[in-house]
Scaffold this active site. Structure first.
Site, PDB file in Angstrom:
ATOM      1  N   HIS A   5       0.692  -1.503  -0.165  1.00 21.43           N
ATOM      2  CA  HIS A   5       0.054   0.244   0.258  1.00 21.43           C
ATOM      3  C   HIS A   5       0.953   1.409   0.318  1.00 21.43           C
ATOM      4  O   HIS A   5       2.220   1.037   0.247  1.00 21.43           O
ATOM      5  CB  HIS A   5      -1.101  -0.080   1.143  1.00 21.43           C
ATOM      6  CG  HIS A   5      -0.680  -0.501   2.742  1.00 21.43           C
ATOM      7  ND1 HIS A   5      -0.175  -0.685   3.300  1.00 21.43           N
ATOM      8  CD2 HIS A   5       0.277   1.086   3.049  1.00 21.43           C
ATOM      9  CE1 HIS A   5       0.691  -0.575   4.758  1.00 21.43           C
ATOM     10  NE2 HIS A   5       0.522   0.974   4.444  1.00 21.43           N
ATOM     11  N   GLU A  56      -4.213   3.713   1.702  1.00 21.31           N
ATOM     12  CA  GLU A  56      -4.610   4.163   2.988  1.00 21.31           C
ATOM     13  C   GLU A  56      -3.817   5.292   3.370  1.00 21.31           C
ATOM     14  O   GLU A  56      -3.336   6.037   3.216  1.00 21.31           O
ATOM     15  CB  GLU A  56      -3.056   3.318   3.817  1.00 21.31           C
ATOM     16  CG  GLU A  56      -3.161   3.699   5.707  1.00 21.31           C
ATOM     17  CD  GLU A  56      -1.656   3.045   6.392  1.00 21.31           C
ATOM     18  OE1 GLU A  56      -1.729   3.722   7.763  1.00 21.31           O
ATOM     19  OE2 GLU A  56      -0.993   2.670   5.590  1.00 21.31           O
ATOM     20  N   HIS A  74       3.320  11.628  -7.866  1.00 24.94           N
ATOM     21  CA  HIS A  74       1.669  11.511  -7.911  1.00 24.94           C
ATOM     22  C   HIS A  74       1.753   9.801  -7.669  1.00 24.94           C
ATOM     23  O   HIS A  74       2.594   8.999  -7.737  1.00 24.94           O
ATOM     24  CB  HIS A  74       1.206  11.276  -9.476  1.00 24.94           C
ATOM     25  CG  HIS A  74       2.143  10.576 -10.420  1.00 24.94           C
ATOM     26  ND1 HIS A  74       3.169  11.189 -10.998  1.00 24.94           N
ATOM     27  CD2 HIS A  74       1.734   9.891 -10.636  1.00 24.94           C
ATOM     28  CE1 HIS A  74       3.247   9.772 -11.682  1.00 24.94           C
ATOM     29  NE2 HIS A  74       2.766   9.058 -11.889  1.00 24.94           N
ATOM     30  N   GLU A 122      -2.651  10.250 -11.499  1.00 22.68           N
ATOM     31  CA  GLU A 122      -2.548   9.637 -13.203  1.00 22.68           C
ATOM     32  C   GLU A 122      -3.525   9.326 -13.544  1.00 22.68           C
ATOM     33  O   GLU A 122      -3.086   7.865 -13.030  1.00 22.68           O
ATOM     34  CB  GLU A 122      -0.481  10.037 -12.988  1.00 22.68           C
ATOM     35  CG  GLU A 122      -0.455  10.102 -14.490  1.00 22.68           C
ATOM     36  CD  GLU A 122       0.890   8.974 -15.003  1.00 22.68           C
ATOM     37  OE1 GLU A 122       1.273   9.358 -16.542  1.00 22.68           O
ATOM     38  OE2 GLU A 122       1.637   8.665 -14.648  1.00 22.68           O
TER      39      GLU A 122
END
Length: 135
Positions: A5, A56, A74, A122
């Protein structure tokens, strides 16, 4: 090993969950609160954490905004039709920072939007994923 994550600190957890679930189509996978240390976590994604990478979202109680700094770039999300996603973000009052079009010097179709805390996302047309940005 595998990528599990990415954690983003957010200023309004409900607003962020709404953006990622209702606008970008993710699912709220789990949410937990820690009263002793005054934070709430929400894990969101397109598939369960056991098989996919998720976000998260961390809300530190009482903190409504963060300096995003200059190092973070990003997150990237693939979609079959990023034009539809961009219009959904725009119609919900979200910010589009780069319209749909080919990456400079290439043919991969991308766009950029921002989440409610200003994190850049993106969007990449699925048909280009795994082929490199120039293809």
């Amino acid at each position: 090993m595998r990528f599990l994550h990415t954690m983003l600190r957010v200023g309004d957890l409900d607003r962020s969950i709404d953006f990622y679930t209702n606008i970008l189509g993710m699912k709220l996978l789990r949410k937990s609160e820690n009263a002793e240390y005054k934070y709430t976590l929400a894990f969101i994604g397109y598939e369960d954490e056991s098989v996919g990478t998720v976000l998260e979202l961390t809300y530190n109680w009482g903190v409504t905004s963060y300096d995003l700094g200059g190092a973070f770039g990003h997150i990237a999300i693939g979609a079959d039709n990023i034009s539809e996603v961009v219009e959904k973000v725009r119609s919900a009052g979200g910010k589009v920072t780069r319209e749909v079009g080919p990456v400079k010097g290439g043919t991969t179709v991308i766009a950029f939007v921002e989440d409610p805390d200003g994190y850049k996302i993106e969007l990449i047309e699925n048909k280009f994923i795994g082929k490199g940005l120039g293809n």
